[in-house]
Motif scaffolding. Structure first.
Motif, PDB file in Angstrom:
ATOM      1  N   LYS A  79       9.824   1.695   3.092  1.00 30.67           N
ATOM      2  CA  LYS A  79       9.771   1.952   1.649  1.00 30.67           C
ATOM      3  C   LYS A  79      10.690   1.018   0.856  1.00 30.67           C
ATOM      4  CE  LYS A  79       9.189   5.796  -1.392  1.00 30.67           C
ATOM      5  NZ  LYS A  79       8.900   7.203  -1.451  1.00 30.67           N
ATOM      6  N   PHE A  87       0.844  -1.200   0.000  1.00 37.89           N
ATOM      7  CA  PHE A  87       0.000   0.000   0.000  1.00 37.89           C
ATOM      8  C   PHE A  87       0.876   1.246   0.000  1.00 37.89           C
ATOM      9  CE2 PHE A  87      -2.247  -3.361   2.276  1.00 37.89           C
ATOM     10  CZ  PHE A  87      -3.434  -3.422   1.561  1.00 37.89           C
ATOM     11  N   ASP A  88       0.519   2.212  -0.838  1.00 44.06           N
ATOM     12  CA  ASP A  88       1.181   3.516  -0.864  1.00 44.06           C
ATOM     13  C   ASP A  88       2.702   3.423  -1.030  1.00 44.06           C
ATOM     14  OD1 ASP A  88      -1.314   4.703  -0.480  1.00 44.06           O
ATOM     15  OD2 ASP A  88      -1.102   4.650   1.690  1.00 44.06           O
ATOM     16  N   GLU A  89       3.173   2.369  -1.666  1.00 47.21           N
ATOM     17  CA  GLU A  89       4.593   2.166  -1.942  1.00 47.21           C
ATOM     18  C   GLU A  89       5.459   2.157  -0.688  1.00 47.21           C
ATOM     19  OE1 GLU A  89       5.785   5.022  -4.880  1.00 47.21           O
ATOM     20  OE2 GLU A  89       4.543   4.118  -6.432  1.00 47.21           O
ATOM     21  N   GLN A  90       4.839   1.911   0.493  1.00 50.03           N
ATOM     22  CA  GLN A  90       5.661   1.881   1.695  1.00 50.03           C
ATOM     23  C   GLN A  90       5.163   0.926   2.772  1.00 50.03           C
ATOM     24  OE1 GLN A  90       5.908   5.639   3.638  1.00 50.03           O
ATOM     25  NE2 GLN A  90       3.708   5.916   3.811  1.00 50.03           N
TER      26      GLN A  90
END
Length: 88
Positions: free
Chosen positions: A59, A32-35
């Motif tokens: 991340k 989720f959300d690249e992190q």
């Protein structure tokens, strides 16, 4: 049925979704959300109450998992390949 699965997947593709298939899925993972990475440590031999989930906010790890997903995605069968395998 196999035919119903194909019909459902064809509906997804009509709406622009990409569908692929694998015989074995190593773990259930979401990024989720690249992190934020969610991992469900599912094991069919363990009672559900004893399974664990892990959430990691990192991340670099999220990037690693995304790259790993892409390796599996590239190896997975397309809908057309599955249809051929099922003789549909």
């Amino acid at each position: 049925t196999k035919e119903d699965l194909i019909k459902i997947c064809e509906e997804f593709t009509k709406h622009g979704e990409q569908v692929k298939f694998m015989k074995d899925v190593p773990q259930i993972v979401a990024v989720f959300d690249e992190q934020v990475v969610y991992i469900s440590l599912y094991d069919e031999n363990t009672p559900a109450i004893e399974n664990s989930d892990v959430i990691i906010k990192n991340k670099r790890f999220a990037s690693f998992i995304t790259s790993l997903f892409n390796i599996y995605w590239d190896k997975a069968d397309t809908l057309e390949e599955l249809k051929n395998q099922l003789n549909l």
